[in-house]
Design a protein around this motif. Structure first.
Motif, PDB file in Angstrom:
ATOM      1  N   LEU A   1       0.826  -1.219   0.000  1.00 21.21           N
ATOM      2  CA  LEU A   1       0.000   0.000   0.000  1.00 21.21           C
ATOM      3  C   LEU A   1       0.857   1.264   0.000  1.00 21.21           C
TER       4      LEU A   1
ATOM      5  N   ILE B   1     -10.454   3.510   2.044  1.00 21.36           N
ATOM      6  CA  ILE B   1      -9.491   2.411   2.013  1.00 21.36           C
ATOM      7  C   ILE B   1      -8.618   2.503   0.766  1.00 21.36           C
ATOM      8  N   ALA B   2      -7.316   2.381   0.975  1.00 22.29           N
ATOM      9  CA  ALA B   2      -6.396   2.391  -0.168  1.00 22.29           C
ATOM     10  C   ALA B   2      -6.491   1.061  -0.882  1.00 22.29           C
TER      11      ALA B   2
ATOM     12  N   VAL C   1      -1.584   4.322   6.445  1.00 18.29           N
ATOM     13  CA  VAL C   1      -2.371   4.090   5.253  1.00 18.29           C
ATOM     14  C   VAL C   1      -3.409   3.031   5.608  1.00 18.29           C
ATOM     15  N   ARG C   2      -4.612   3.158   5.031  1.00 21.32           N
ATOM     16  CA  ARG C   2      -5.681   2.215   5.330  1.00 21.32           C
ATOM     17  C   ARG C   2      -5.846   1.251   4.168  1.00 21.32           C
ATOM     18  N   GLY C   3      -5.980  -0.030   4.450  1.00 18.18           N
ATOM     19  CA  GLY C   3      -6.180  -1.034   3.412  1.00 18.18           C
ATOM     20  C   GLY C   3      -5.752  -2.401   3.914  1.00 18.18           C
TER      21      GLY C   3
ATOM     22  N   ILE D   1      -5.541  -0.572   9.436  1.00 16.79           N
ATOM     23  CA  ILE D   1      -4.656   0.582   9.281  1.00 16.79           C
ATOM     24  C   ILE D   1      -3.217   0.086   9.406  1.00 16.79           C
ATOM     25  N   TRP D   2      -2.385   0.505   8.478  1.00 18.68           N
ATOM     26  CA  TRP D   2      -0.959   0.164   8.547  1.00 18.68           C
ATOM     27  C   TRP D   2      -0.198   1.423   8.917  1.00 18.68           C
ATOM     28  N   LEU D   3       0.613   1.297   9.966  1.00 22.03           N
ATOM     29  CA  LEU D   3       1.352   2.444  10.477  1.00 22.03           C
ATOM     30  C   LEU D   3       2.851   2.174  10.329  1.00 22.03           C
TER      31      LEU D   3
ATOM     32  N   PHE E   1       0.235  -2.991  12.429  1.00 23.51           N
ATOM     33  CA  PHE E   1      -1.063  -3.241  11.813  1.00 23.51           C
ATOM     34  C   PHE E   1      -2.148  -3.121  12.866  1.00 23.51           C
ATOM     35  N   ILE E   2      -3.098  -2.245  12.599  1.00 19.38           N
ATOM     36  CA  ILE E   2      -4.239  -2.114  13.501  1.00 19.38           C
ATOM     37  C   ILE E   2      -5.446  -2.621  12.732  1.00 19.38           C
TER      38      ILE E   2
END
Lengths: 492, 113
Positions: free
Chosen positions: A354, A470-471, B9-11, B15-17, B25-26
């Motif tokens: 991502l 969402i990506a 980033v969300r996906g 959520i990836w931080l 990873f949340i």
């Protein structure tokens, strides 16, 4: 540049990922055409896009199928095959088949591969060349008896293995049968044969390997060492050169032993002689009859392009430097970026990438095939790429590598950047006084119990990200960055 | 104090931080619940996406805690799924060669009372 007459003008690269890309670029610089063997899902991946042509493979298993690869070479009119590492790179039968088909095999002669590539055969050559080996035995009819002769603890090892796969440690006789079965299964899945053997296990050795090079005229030199003791489950994580453990005297003895071994086997092309070092003693472990993942470490300290020399020597070009002329400068260190979850026992991970940002820093080299939007599948080895830092001294190289990893972003799957940085920052590592037990015995516990609290800025960023769409990271190739999707924060 | 480089980033299910390189990873609520179930060890589940390479047990077998139940392979690494406690194997929900997802139940499990 003087260009010798050579029998091929295009090379089939029978591999994928970062090494395929590395070889495509090496071919291009040498004025050779490259053909990359790729499965359908990787037809538009970076190695395939940069290659001059693609040979489509049916499935990931085709990388282990000599017929499919020879067919691919024929179809694309490639004059040579480069196997990369892993897959069929150390399979002498495949090398022979390539040569019989009238193609050039970019690697050692099959006879030398047979003499050294198989670990059991390699031990025999080592003994003949007066290179020390550890006590070991074939399983024979009575594995329990063989094990008793070798002594516990011991390792069950895949004879045709590499990279620690198909290998099991056995502390007591009751564990032997299950270890042999399990090692056999893993060997069968990863390599050409299920054969395993037994070798004495040293509790706290260092793992130091010497790069060797045999040119078409028969000259053999060593290209100094790489220290590879930073391992987890016998998989290398971080490699450096020079080794902090070697005195000039020990380096000279080991280098000479590596050359003796290569000469005894009639070795040509590139290869690596792996040793275990225990104080002032060293033992032959195995030969990797191929280009290795960590070859850029040697390239950095010697200023040589090994991948290109491997191809040039396959074209018949002699290596121009003498042993005395090969002098390392400074210090190089490599970290392997892997798709695994360090917070859940390093389980393999996968997923669509991502976000990706690998910083460009002077003195730092990335070798990777990753791109935003690309799906990382669990069909292959978990290696995603590697970062190699060079500096005048060891401390400088470690700092440079750490800064590069800290400035990296790779999101969408679990990866080990944080864990690599944790290792680099530990005093047990920076002291240089470590052995192969470093990660599992001295670092993992500290990693698991580390403070995982998020800074307040991170919490705010997560809350904000939750409200964002969402990506998808859909498609492949580089995604145009969307400032509303990727949120950046900076904590001074 | 050193700067911390953050990115989110969300996906891919949450959520990836990025925290100075480290990925956190949340998971979205649903994914979080699935992982919690895995952690509780109610049933033997696949620890990762991969392929079942061996089944050591069949329905009705009585096994002791820690005994191997199945082997799952991914990225050429083999992991053993082990019995979470003393108990009995119920229905076996996978076969050798099956592709399994992270957290997928491999067999029913009756813990010994």
């Amino acid at each position: 540049m003087t260009s010798p007459t050579h029998p091929f003008s295009s090379v089939l690269i029978a591999n994928r990922g970062e090494i395929a890309l590395r070889l495509v670029r090496a071919c291009r610089e040498l004025g050779l055409k490259s053909v990359v063997a790729a499965v359908g899902s990787e037809k538009d991946a970076l190695p395939a896009r940069e290659a001059d042509a693609i040979a489509v493979l049916e499935s990931p298993k085709s990388y282990l199928d000599p017929k499919a690869l020879l067919e691919a070479a024929k179809k694309t009119k490639a004059g040579a095959i480069h196997p990369g590492y892993g897959f069929l790179s150390e399979n002498a039968d495949f090398a022979e088949a390539v040569i019989s088909a009238g193609l050039t095999w970019i690697g050692p002669p099959p006879a030398a591969m047979r003499a050294l590539g198989n670990k059991l055969a390699g031990r025999a050559v080592a003994e003949k060349a007066s290179v020390p080996v550890l006590p070991g035995a074939k399983l024979g009819k009575d594995p329990a008896k063989a094990a008793k002769e070798v002594g516990f603890p011991l390792l069950v090892k895949a004879a045709d293995g590499g990279g620690g796969r198909g290998q099991r440690m056995v502390e007591k006789p009751s564990q032997l049968t299950e270890a042999i079965e399990s090692a056999r299964r893993e060997a069968g899945a990863s390599f050409a044969s299920e054969e395993v053997f037994l070798e004495r296990f040293l509790p706290a050795p260092r793992h130091v390997e010497f790069q060797i090079l045999g040119d078409p005229k028969g000259k053999v030199v060593h290209l100094h060492e790489r220290e590879c003791s930073v391992q987890r489950r016998r998989q290398k994580l971080i490699e450096e050169s020079p080794s902090p453990a070697l005195t000039p005297e020990l380096r000279e003895r080991m280098g000479a032993a590596a050359v003796r071994l290569a000469e005894a086997a009639g070795y040509r092309s590139l290869g690596t002689v792996e040793f275990l070092v225990d104080g002032k003693d060293f033992y032959f472990l195995e030969v990797n009859a191929r280009l290795q993942v960590e070859h850029p470490v040697t390239e950095a300290v010697l200023g040589l392009d090994l991948a290109q020399w491997q191809i040039r020597m396959a074209m018949g070009e002699p290596f121009p430097f003498s042993q005395a002329q090969i002098q390392p400068r400074g210090h190089a260190i490599e970290a392997r970026l892997c798709a695994e979850d360090p917070d859940h026992d390093f389980l393999p991970s996968g997923g669509r990438i991502l976000a990706l940002d690998l910083p460009r820093i002077p003195g730092l080299r990335w070798e990777t095939f990753l791109e935003e939007g690309r799906e990382v599948a669990s069909d292959y080895d978990s290696l995603l790429g590697k970062a190699v830092a060079w500096a005048e001294d060891r401390a400088g190289a470690i700092r440079r590598l750490d800064q590069a990893l800290a400035g990296s972003v790779l999101l969408g799957l679990h990866q080990n950047l944080g864990f690599l940085r944790f290792v680099l920052g530990r005093p047990e590592f920076s002291s240089g006084k470590y052995d192969t037990g470093l990660v599992e015995e001295r670092i993992l516990a500290a990693w698991v119990s580390r403070n995982r609290d998020l800074p307040p800025e991170a919490k705010a960023l997560i809350a904000e990200a939750k409200s964002r769409p969402i990506a998808s990271g859909a498609g492949s190739g580089r995604r145009i960055p969307d400032p509303w999707q990727d949120l950046n924060g900076w904590k001074p | 104090m050193e700067a911390v480089r953050l990115r989110a980033v969300r996906g891919n299910g949450g959520i990836w931080l990025s925290l100075d390189g480290e990925a956190r990873f949340i998971p979205d609520e649903q994914a979080g619940a699935a992982r919690a179930g895995t952690a509780a060890g109610a049933d033997p589940v696949s620890p990762m996406p991969g392929r079942v390479t061996k089944l050591f047990v069949k329905a009705g077998d009585a096994v002791t805690a820690g005994a191997p139940l199945a082997a799952v392979e991914a990225m050429k690494m083999e992991y053993l799924v082990k019995a979470p406690a003393d108990g009995n194997v119920g229905r076996v929900l996978c076969s050798v060669g099956d592709t399994v997802a992270l957290g997928q139940r491999l067999m029913d499990w009756e813990a010994k009372a």
